[in-house]
Design an enzyme around this catalytic site. Structure first.
Site, mmCIF file in Angstrom:
data_model
loop_
_atom_site.group_PDB
_atom_site.id
_atom_site.type_symbol
_atom_site.label_atom_id
_atom_site.label_comp_id
_atom_site.label_asym_id
_atom_site.label_seq_id
_atom_site.Cartn_x
_atom_site.Cartn_y
_atom_site.Cartn_z
ATOM 1 N N CYS A 126 0.863 -1.169 0.000
ATOM 2 C CA CYS A 126 0.000 0.000 0.000
ATOM 3 C C CYS A 126 0.897 1.214 0.000
ATOM 4 O O CYS A 126 1.949 1.229 0.633
ATOM 5 C CB CYS A 126 -0.872 -0.018 1.250
ATOM 6 S SG CYS A 126 -1.699 1.518 1.526
ATOM 7 N N ARG A 131 1.392 -1.660 6.433
ATOM 8 C CA ARG A 131 0.060 -2.095 6.866
ATOM 9 C C ARG A 131 -0.088 -3.624 6.933
ATOM 10 O O ARG A 131 -0.807 -4.219 6.127
ATOM 11 C CB ARG A 131 -1.008 -1.504 5.937
ATOM 12 C CG ARG A 131 -1.005 0.010 5.983
ATOM 13 C CD ARG A 131 -2.009 0.598 5.045
ATOM 14 N NE ARG A 131 -3.255 0.948 5.693
ATOM 15 C CZ ARG A 131 -4.275 1.529 5.066
ATOM 16 N NH1 ARG A 131 -4.204 1.785 3.796
ATOM 17 N NH2 ARG A 131 -5.380 1.828 5.716
ATOM 18 N N LYS A 172 -1.404 -2.581 19.554
ATOM 19 C CA LYS A 172 -1.568 -1.186 19.138
ATOM 20 C C LYS A 172 -3.007 -1.100 18.642
ATOM 21 O O LYS A 172 -3.503 -2.072 18.054
ATOM 22 C CB LYS A 172 -0.571 -0.987 18.008
ATOM 23 C CG LYS A 172 -0.462 0.322 17.368
ATOM 24 C CD LYS A 172 0.885 0.342 16.595
ATOM 25 C CE LYS A 172 0.807 1.077 15.311
ATOM 26 N NZ LYS A 172 1.992 0.941 14.487
ATOM 27 N N ASP A 317 -5.874 10.703 8.625
ATOM 28 C CA ASP A 317 -6.559 10.920 7.345
ATOM 29 C C ASP A 317 -6.783 12.404 7.030
ATOM 30 O O ASP A 317 -7.275 12.738 5.953
ATOM 31 C CB ASP A 317 -7.910 10.184 7.329
ATOM 32 C CG ASP A 317 -7.732 8.687 7.138
ATOM 33 O OD1 ASP A 317 -6.607 8.250 6.872
ATOM 34 O OD2 ASP A 317 -8.744 7.949 7.247
ATOM 35 N N ILE A 339 0.999 7.348 12.691
ATOM 36 C CA ILE A 339 0.231 6.128 12.384
ATOM 37 C C ILE A 339 0.835 5.339 11.227
ATOM 38 O O ILE A 339 1.031 4.130 11.321
ATOM 39 C CB ILE A 339 -1.252 6.471 12.064
ATOM 40 C CG1 ILE A 339 -1.866 7.366 13.148
ATOM 41 C CG2 ILE A 339 -2.079 5.199 11.876
ATOM 42 C CD1 ILE A 339 -2.065 6.717 14.490
ATOM 43 N N ARG A 409 -12.422 7.252 -4.823
ATOM 44 C CA ARG A 409 -12.561 6.184 -3.828
ATOM 45 C C ARG A 409 -13.221 6.718 -2.565
ATOM 46 O O ARG A 409 -13.884 5.958 -1.861
ATOM 47 C CB ARG A 409 -11.182 5.628 -3.467
ATOM 48 C CG ARG A 409 -10.528 4.826 -4.572
ATOM 49 C CD ARG A 409 -9.297 4.127 -4.046
ATOM 50 N NE ARG A 409 -9.614 3.584 -2.731
ATOM 51 C CZ ARG A 409 -8.769 3.549 -1.701
ATOM 52 N NH1 ARG A 409 -7.561 4.009 -1.820
ATOM 53 N NH2 ARG A 409 -9.149 3.041 -0.551
HETATM 54 C C1 UD1 Z 1 -8.294 2.610 8.978
HETATM 55 C C2 UD1 Z 1 -8.943 3.546 7.984
HETATM 56 C C3 UD1 Z 1 -7.912 4.513 7.404
HETATM 57 C C4 UD1 Z 1 -7.168 5.236 8.533
HETATM 58 C C5 UD1 Z 1 -6.620 4.242 9.551
HETATM 59 C C6 UD1 Z 1 -6.009 4.911 10.777
HETATM 60 C C7 UD1 Z 1 -10.793 2.319 7.025
HETATM 61 C C8 UD1 Z 1 -11.379 1.657 5.832
HETATM 62 N N1 UD1 Z 1 -9.538 2.778 6.911
HETATM 63 O O1 UD1 Z 1 -7.313 1.853 8.273
HETATM 64 O O2 UD1 Z 1 -8.602 5.456 6.588
HETATM 65 O O3 UD1 Z 1 -6.072 5.948 7.981
HETATM 66 O O4 UD1 Z 1 -7.682 3.373 10.019
HETATM 67 O O5 UD1 Z 1 -6.939 5.764 11.353
HETATM 68 O O6 UD1 Z 1 -11.430 2.445 8.035
HETATM 69 N N2 UD1 Z 1 -1.264 -2.441 12.100
HETATM 70 C C9 UD1 Z 1 -0.391 -3.484 12.309
HETATM 71 N N3 UD1 Z 1 -0.855 -4.775 12.210
HETATM 72 C C10 UD1 Z 1 -2.154 -5.045 11.890
HETATM 73 C C11 UD1 Z 1 -3.042 -3.962 11.670
HETATM 74 C C12 UD1 Z 1 -2.563 -2.673 11.794
HETATM 75 O O7 UD1 Z 1 0.797 -3.282 12.611
HETATM 76 O O8 UD1 Z 1 -2.520 -6.231 11.798
HETATM 77 C C13 UD1 Z 1 -0.763 -1.046 12.227
HETATM 78 C C14 UD1 Z 1 -0.788 -0.275 10.909
HETATM 79 O O9 UD1 Z 1 0.344 -0.525 10.123
HETATM 80 C C15 UD1 Z 1 -0.852 1.160 11.393
HETATM 81 C C16 UD1 Z 1 -1.684 1.053 12.685
HETATM 82 O O10 UD1 Z 1 -1.651 -0.320 13.054
HETATM 83 O O11 UD1 Z 1 0.432 1.619 11.742
HETATM 84 C C17 UD1 Z 1 -3.105 1.505 12.565
HETATM 85 O O12 UD1 Z 1 -3.677 0.966 11.392
HETATM 86 P P1 UD1 Z 1 -5.232 0.573 11.320
HETATM 87 O O13 UD1 Z 1 -5.973 1.300 12.374
HETATM 88 O O14 UD1 Z 1 -5.320 -0.914 11.315
HETATM 89 O O15 UD1 Z 1 -5.629 1.133 9.904
HETATM 90 P P2 UD1 Z 1 -6.725 0.532 8.918
HETATM 91 O O16 UD1 Z 1 -7.785 -0.174 9.678
HETATM 92 O O17 UD1 Z 1 -6.042 -0.189 7.810
#
Ligand code: UD1
Length: 430
Positions: A126, A131, A172, A317, A339, A409
């Site tokens: 991405c 992510r 996290k 965002d 983030i 999008r």
């Molecule tokens: C969602 C939002 C996105 C927003 C983000 C953070 C949707 C569709 N998308 O993305 O617009 O920018 O929240 O507010 O709702 N992480 C890990 N391992 C995991 C999952 C996450 O390390 O299994 C980390 C990610 O790399 C990132 C952090 O956790 O650094 C937060 O990400 P996350 O809240 O999961 O983002 P999304 O759900 O993908």
């Protein structure tokens, strides 16, 4: 490929209707997989991501119907979408669909909970960072699932008798992982406790809808969510909450150009952190019974110091949009991104418009300039691209934003919403 042409300089004045939140609509639509009965969602935004998810859900066997026709007078009104997953015909989510939108990975939770199995492609790379999906997989394992990764797919299997409630503690806070474990837990046997859960309003919206469907959930919106599993969920009707990122984006646009706009249907309480930053910078913000009124008349903008953080902090965002605004503030601003590690792709493009930005690690220092100047720029991701539009609205002369499919999008009828407030903005097709 479509482009957007903007001639900057006009102040924004009028009303902008705020659409339903993309980031709530997606998990809500996915929740339809949890029941054989119909889930009716109102105020669904008309966005490319929503269209793609309809297709993905259709592949799993969900019947997707849009109620009614768009009437002339409410051209900005959201859709009512009826989703019926009477029978799940396929538990596979293929690479060519999941790779186009990361959130489609989230089907893994409901498929596993209802069908006992799922084979879902890993989302892949991405533009804004790595992510990973480790939190999702560890959480599902805690609920008893066996997980294997094979040829780019996650193959998940529930134990005989289905998923079992458990304690899931995220290292996290993750929005996606919280959505997925919450959905899976509604049909798991016994109690699930999600610790360090994300607290975003979209999590609360999903929990509200799941509760209407018969789920037993406590604590959504706090960092500990408790779910008592039930044997089955039923149909429900739910209206998607207003998009706080769209709200913040247009508020920043008005701050940038000057003028006065009523953001119709917006909720300030979903976005206190960002509105506080705008107020400190010198923007007028007022809650009315129709939405939120944003104005900047006459005076300049004070510099800003912002660190992105999970909700209720300043949203990542809106980071790119705020950077465009900081480029026009009087003095030196700083924005720290905590983030996503690579979410600064808009910086080089803003520099092309005349912004002065210095990047060091996860901190951007922005020296305000007297004017920005229009130029051709390239959109790199959803939020970055809208920051270029905002900058273009305040830049002297013509800005052409290329690769606007990113905008489609997540922003419904952006050109129409801005041009009805006096902006010179149009889509060039082909
Ligand atoms: C969602 C939002 C996105 C927003 C983000 C953070 C949707 C569709 N998308 O993305 O617009 O920018 O929240 O507010 O709702 N992480 C890990 N391992 C995991 C999952 C996450 O390390 O299994 C980390 C990610 O790399 C990132 C952090 O956790 O650094 C937060 O990400 P996350 O809240 O999961 O983002 P999304 O759900 O993908």
């Amino acid at each position: 490929m479509d482009r957007i042409r903007i001639v900057g300089g006009a102040r924004l004045n009028g009303r902008i209707p705020i659409s339903g939140a993309k980031n709530a609509a997606l998990p809500l639509m996915i929740a339809s997989l949890l029941t054989a009965e119909t889930l009716t969602l109102d105020n669904v935004p008309r966005l490319a991501d929503v269209t793609l998810l309809k297709r993905i859900l259709g592949n799993h066997g969900v019947d997707v119907a849009v109620a009614g026709k768009r009437a002339e007078q409410d051209a900005f009104a959201g859709e009512t979408v009826k989703l019926t997953a009477g029978e799940i015909v396929d538990t596979l989510a293929p690479y060519d669909l999941v790779s186009r939108m990361r959130a489609s990975f989230w089907v893994i939770g409901p498929l596993l909970a209802r069908m006992g199995e799922a084979k879902v492609s890993l989302p892949g790379g991405c533009a804004i960072g790595t992510r990973p999906v480790d939190f999702f997989l560890d959480g599902l394992k805690a609920l008893g699932a066996t997980i294997e990764i094979e040829a780019g797919y996650v193959i998940a299997q529930a134990p005989a008798g289905g998923l079992k409630g458990a304690r899931v503690s995220f290292p996290k806070a993750s929005v996606g992982a919280t959505h997925v474990i919450l959905m899976a837990a509604t049909l798991a046997e016994g109690e699930t406790v999600i610790e360090n859960a994300a607290r975003e309003p979209e999590i609360v919206d999903l929990a509200d809808c799941l509760t209407k469907m018969g789920a037993k959930i406590e604590g959504a919106g706090t960092s500990t969510i408790r779910v008592q599993g039930v044997a089955r969920l039923h149909g429900a009707r739910h209206s998607v909450l207003p998009d706080r990122i769209e709200t913040g984006t247009y508020a920043i646009a008005v701050a940038m150009t000057g003028g006065e706009v009523l953001l119709e249907g917006a909720r300030r309480d979903l976005l206190d952190a960002a509105f506080d930053v705008l107020v400190e910078a010198g923007v007028e913000v007022e809650t009315t019974n129709e939405g939120v009124r944003v104005a900047r008349n006459g005076h300049g903008l004070a510099p800003m110091n912002v660190v992105t953080a999970p909700y209720p902090g300043f949203p990542t965002d809106l980071q790119a949009q705020l950077m465009a605004l900081a480029a026009r503030a009087g003095g030196s601003s700083s924005i720290t991104e905590t983030i996503f590690e690579n979410r600064f792709m808009h910086v080089q493009e803003l520099v092309r418009l005349g912004a002065k930005i210095h990047l060091e690690g996860d901190v951007a220092t922005i020296e305000g300039v007297d004017k920005l100047t229009g130029a051709p720029v390239m959109a790199t991701d959803l939020r970055a691209s809208v920051s270029l539009v905002i900058a273009g609205l305040a830049a002297e002369g013509e800005t052409i934003v290329n690769r606007v499919y990113h905008l489609d999008r997540g922003f419904e009828r952006l050109e129409a919403k801005l041009s009805q407030c006096g902006a010179t903005i149009e889509r060039l097709t082909g």
